[in-house]
Design an enzyme around this catalytic site. Structure first.
Site, mmCIF file in Angstrom:
data_model
loop_
_atom_site.group_PDB
_atom_site.id
_atom_site.type_symbol
_atom_site.label_atom_id
_atom_site.label_comp_id
_atom_site.label_asym_id
_atom_site.label_seq_id
_atom_site.Cartn_x
_atom_site.Cartn_y
_atom_site.Cartn_z
ATOM 1 N N ASP A 151 0.842 -1.200 0.000
ATOM 2 C CA ASP A 151 0.000 0.000 0.000
ATOM 3 C C ASP A 151 0.881 1.256 0.000
ATOM 4 O O ASP A 151 1.786 1.374 0.841
ATOM 5 C CB ASP A 151 -0.884 -0.034 1.267
ATOM 6 C CG ASP A 151 -1.928 1.059 1.266
ATOM 7 O OD1 ASP A 151 -2.388 1.457 0.184
ATOM 8 O OD2 ASP A 151 -2.305 1.507 2.378
ATOM 9 N N HIS A 172 -7.303 10.392 3.943
ATOM 10 C CA HIS A 172 -6.898 9.373 4.918
ATOM 11 C C HIS A 172 -7.189 9.841 6.338
ATOM 12 O O HIS A 172 -7.218 11.027 6.608
ATOM 13 C CB HIS A 172 -5.401 9.098 4.777
ATOM 14 C CG HIS A 172 -5.027 8.460 3.478
ATOM 15 N ND1 HIS A 172 -4.226 9.065 2.551
ATOM 16 C CD2 HIS A 172 -5.356 7.265 2.954
ATOM 17 C CE1 HIS A 172 -4.070 8.254 1.513
ATOM 18 N NE2 HIS A 172 -4.744 7.156 1.732
ATOM 19 N N GLY A 225 -8.930 6.193 1.533
ATOM 20 C CA GLY A 225 -9.541 7.046 2.558
ATOM 21 C C GLY A 225 -11.020 6.772 2.747
ATOM 22 O O GLY A 225 -11.814 7.687 2.964
ATOM 23 N N ALA A 226 -11.408 5.506 2.689
ATOM 24 C CA ALA A 226 -12.844 5.184 2.716
ATOM 25 C C ALA A 226 -13.416 5.012 4.123
ATOM 26 O O ALA A 226 -14.628 4.946 4.282
ATOM 27 C CB ALA A 226 -13.106 3.933 1.891
ATOM 28 N N SER A 227 -12.558 4.956 5.141
ATOM 29 C CA SER A 227 -13.085 4.890 6.515
ATOM 30 C C SER A 227 -13.847 6.176 6.802
ATOM 31 O O SER A 227 -13.358 7.270 6.507
ATOM 32 C CB SER A 227 -11.941 4.779 7.537
ATOM 33 O OG SER A 227 -11.281 3.562 7.423
ATOM 34 N N ASP A 258 -8.420 1.394 6.557
ATOM 35 C CA ASP A 258 -7.399 1.236 7.593
ATOM 36 C C ASP A 258 -7.910 1.796 8.926
ATOM 37 O O ASP A 258 -7.995 1.100 9.930
ATOM 38 C CB ASP A 258 -6.116 1.963 7.153
ATOM 39 C CG ASP A 258 -4.981 1.788 8.142
ATOM 40 O OD1 ASP A 258 -5.107 0.969 9.067
ATOM 41 O OD2 ASP A 258 -3.949 2.469 8.007
HETATM 42 O O1 G3H Z 1 -4.321 3.264 1.817
HETATM 43 C C1 G3H Z 1 -5.036 3.158 2.834
HETATM 44 C C2 G3H Z 1 -6.384 3.727 2.916
HETATM 45 O O2 G3H Z 1 -6.547 4.693 1.942
HETATM 46 C C3 G3H Z 1 -6.766 4.104 4.327
HETATM 47 O O3 G3H Z 1 -7.861 4.965 4.408
HETATM 48 O O4 G3H Z 1 -7.561 6.030 6.644
HETATM 49 O O5 G3H Z 1 -9.747 6.119 5.468
HETATM 50 O O6 G3H Z 1 -8.940 3.984 6.406
HETATM 51 P P1 G3H Z 1 -8.538 5.271 5.809
HETATM 52 ZN ZN ZN Z 2 -4.487 5.256 0.893
#
Ligand code: G3H
Ligand code: ZN
Length: 284
Positions: A82, A180, A209-211, A232
């Protein structure tokens, strides 16, 4: 089963009209939680390791743990690098056994980004490993940025097509308004931009950044045509909240298994609910 290529999982997702979760891993409990959730949901899944995860756990530990976990289930599992930052690191991951790599050259000028990703694609494709690139910057909130600057920050559809054609990437991370980490306020996704990109780009599209992105927005993005969704932060939150809960209820607890066990179950629930939301449940 043995790890499969990210390409195999993403192509099936594109054909089937769903997205697959790519969940960040850092230790054994997180890996077990994700893979067990995938098996119970009958969902394909990508596990991914960031620079921080590799530094923390060690590349060899991550590969070994993920291989053992994948070997215990009958759903397709891929291991992705990643936000990889260099050619050298991508090569180390290929050699180590990763089955997908992301080369994030989004902070470089367009031509440099293309050149770097092309180099990785040439080697990765030769050994059946898929590659993800990134165009545009997935950063913090966009609120203070003017429309022009915002445009320059987000992925431009024509550039995305040019990038995908020149590099022959299998997946492209697009900047359409997500960020993120934890959102302060509701994220506003630029669905028109996503549709415009989808219309002219063939490879899989990735939402980082889907969280914390509302379920309805995720569903809309999947419907338009996103195939990989990165999570993440919500896993980290489930992990630490689980530990905090045990510590609050039993302040004298000192058995790590009693602290981490409930966290693992909480992470599993997060992963399962994302798989249902993304439409990947029952697709394995
Ligand atoms: O590459 C990792 C993800 O884009 C993490 O995104 O912080 O919204 O879970 P997040
Ligand atoms: Zn990311």
């Amino acid at each position: 089963m043995p790890l499969v290529s990210g390409k195999e999982i993403l192509q099936a997702a594109k054909k089937g009209g769903y997205a697959v979760g790519a969940f960040n891993v850092n230790n054994m409990e997180i890996i077990q939680a994700i893979v067990e959730a995938a098996e119970e949901e009958r969902s394909p899944v990508l596990l991914q390791a960031s620079q921080g995860a590799i530094k923390y756990a060690g590349l060899d530990y991550i590969v070994a743990l993920v291989r053992v976990a994948a070997g215990k289930v009958s759903v397709p599992v891929a291991l992705n690098l990643d936000h990889g930052t260099s050619f050298d690191q991508a090569m180390k991951c290929l050699r180590g056994g990763f089955t997908a790599v992301m080369l994030d050259g989004s902070h470089y000028p367009f031509d440099e980004n293309v050149a770097l990703v092309k180099k990785v694609v040439a080697v990765a494709h030769a050994v059946g490993v898929s590659v993800e690139g990134e165009l545009g910057r997935i950063g913090g909130t966009e609120d203070d940025i003017s429309v022009d600057a915002k445009d320059a920050y987000m992925t431009l559809p024509e550039e995305a097509k040019k990038f995908a054609d020149l590099t022959e990437v299998d997946a492209l991370a697009v900047a359409i308004g997500t960020a993120h980490g934890v959102y302060h306020g509701e994220p506003k996704l630029d669905f028109e931009r996503l549709s415009a990109i989808r219309k002219i780009v063939d490879c899989a599209l990735v939402l980082h950044g889907a969280s914390g992105v509302p379920d309805e927005a995720i569903k809309r993005a999947v419907k338009i045509g996103v195939q990989k969704i990165n999570i993440d932060t919500e896993i980290r939150q489930a992990f630490t909240n689980g530990i905090k809960k045990v510590m609050a209820e039993k302040p004298n607890e000192f058995d790590p298994r009693k602290l981490l066990g409930p966290s693992k179950e909480a992470m599993k629930e997060v992963v399962k609910s994302k798989m249902r939301l993304f439409g990947s449940s029952q697709k394995a």
